[in-house]
Design a protein around this motif. Sequence first.
Motif, mmCIF file in Angstrom:
data_model
loop_
_atom_site.group_PDB
_atom_site.id
_atom_site.type_symbol
_atom_site.label_atom_id
_atom_site.label_comp_id
_atom_site.label_asym_id
_atom_site.label_seq_id
_atom_site.Cartn_x
_atom_site.Cartn_y
_atom_site.Cartn_z
ATOM 1 N N GLU A 20 0.806 -1.243 0.038
ATOM 2 C CA GLU A 20 -0.005 -0.001 0.111
ATOM 3 C C GLU A 20 0.738 1.288 -0.141
ATOM 4 N N TRP A 21 0.619 2.346 -0.676
ATOM 5 C CA TRP A 21 1.307 3.388 -0.922
ATOM 6 C C TRP A 21 0.542 4.452 -1.486
ATOM 7 N N LYS A 22 0.642 5.726 -0.779
ATOM 8 C CA LYS A 22 -0.181 6.867 -1.239
ATOM 9 C C LYS A 22 0.961 7.760 -2.046
ATOM 10 N N PHE A 23 0.860 8.060 -3.289
ATOM 11 C CA PHE A 23 2.102 8.807 -3.872
ATOM 12 C C PHE A 23 1.938 10.389 -3.340
ATOM 13 N N ASP A 24 2.946 10.906 -2.928
ATOM 14 C CA ASP A 24 2.908 12.464 -2.646
ATOM 15 C C ASP A 24 3.480 12.882 -3.948
ATOM 16 N N HIS A 25 3.973 14.366 -4.028
ATOM 17 C CA HIS A 25 4.388 15.177 -5.140
ATOM 18 C C HIS A 25 5.515 14.395 -5.505
ATOM 19 N N GLY A 26 6.464 13.689 -4.682
ATOM 20 C CA GLY A 26 7.822 13.328 -5.263
ATOM 21 C C GLY A 26 7.628 12.140 -6.306
ATOM 22 N N ILE A 27 6.626 11.575 -6.495
ATOM 23 C CA ILE A 27 6.324 10.617 -7.459
ATOM 24 C C ILE A 27 5.030 11.330 -8.466
ATOM 25 N N SER A 28 4.110 11.770 -7.939
ATOM 26 C CA SER A 28 3.171 12.450 -8.599
ATOM 27 C C SER A 28 3.398 13.587 -9.691
ATOM 28 N N VAL A 29 4.169 14.151 -9.268
ATOM 29 C CA VAL A 29 4.535 15.485 -10.249
ATOM 30 C C VAL A 29 5.396 14.809 -11.385
ATOM 31 N N PRO A 30 6.275 13.957 -11.274
ATOM 32 C CA PRO A 30 6.911 13.217 -12.445
ATOM 33 C C PRO A 30 5.942 12.518 -13.199
ATOM 34 N N LEU A 31 5.178 11.864 -12.625
ATOM 35 C CA LEU A 31 4.255 10.915 -13.359
ATOM 36 C C LEU A 31 3.287 11.748 -14.305
ATOM 37 N N ASN A 32 3.105 12.842 -13.824
ATOM 38 C CA ASN A 32 2.074 13.902 -14.394
ATOM 39 C C ASN A 32 2.526 14.371 -15.814
ATOM 40 N N PHE A 33 3.863 14.357 -15.840
ATOM 41 C CA PHE A 33 4.512 14.723 -17.164
ATOM 42 C C PHE A 33 5.026 13.458 -18.034
ATOM 43 N N LEU A 34 5.496 12.421 -17.280
ATOM 44 C CA LEU A 34 6.193 11.296 -17.882
ATOM 45 C C LEU A 34 5.168 10.279 -18.193
#
Length: 274
Positions: free
Chosen positions: A118-132
Amino acid sequence: MSLVFAGVCSHAPGITSRANMAAPDDKNSLYEAFDEMRQALEATKPDALIVIAAEHFANFFMDNMPAYCIGMGEEYEGPIEDPEWLGIPRTKVPGNPDLSKRIIQKVLNDIDVAYAEEWKFDHGISVPLNFLTPNYDLDIIPVNINCQGPPLTPLHRAWAFGQALRKACDAVPERIAIVGTGGISHWPATPDSGKIDTSWDKAFLDKWTSNDKQSMLSYTDEETWKEGGQGGFEIRTFIAISGATEGCKARVDYYRPIPIFAVGCTIGIVELEL
């Protein structure tokens, strides 16, 4: 199959949450660089993307802080922050528990790594994924290196962790991409937020592009704290990428200090020997 793609990028929340406050050229040039990175990533046709990030007390706190953790979930959700504030809609992100488990089993031969279903993504992953991966159509394996709560893992161990990840990727048949995401110099959540030490950033990036292990591992936390801020501890994610691509040169496709985003925004790609 070995790695098919490796790179690094920034993940500061201001990149999306304060996009309308940035100078248009700053925002547009960074977004274009992210899009070029996305195209380069997609061109390698990966089956999964490993994202090495620095988790910001969203899932792990001082009552149980792993030095390293790999996700093993069927799916993940993010961002954990207010989507309206971050500027990224909350969504489900596909995982690959079978692949994650095989990678974890290989990494455990060299590094004692925690894992989480279980893992809730914070901006550390969500920001890159938003672009990549804007369509969220690529399996994601999240990885966390503790860059927040001392005692922090030594830099040579972050390098060794990257090496262990590379061995694990080499041992599976899938095509794997890997991205390390973090800041260089920055002082988040302090009165110095927005301060950027461009000279310190460029000196580190020079070492990163040349895969200069000895120079990168010579940093001390005391030096980093003084010159690069507490956000500078996230160089561990860049160093892990260098460990995973030992012997390969890299290039920085974009670097620009953007104070409203509170970081020297960076996009870099490793020139893999495939």
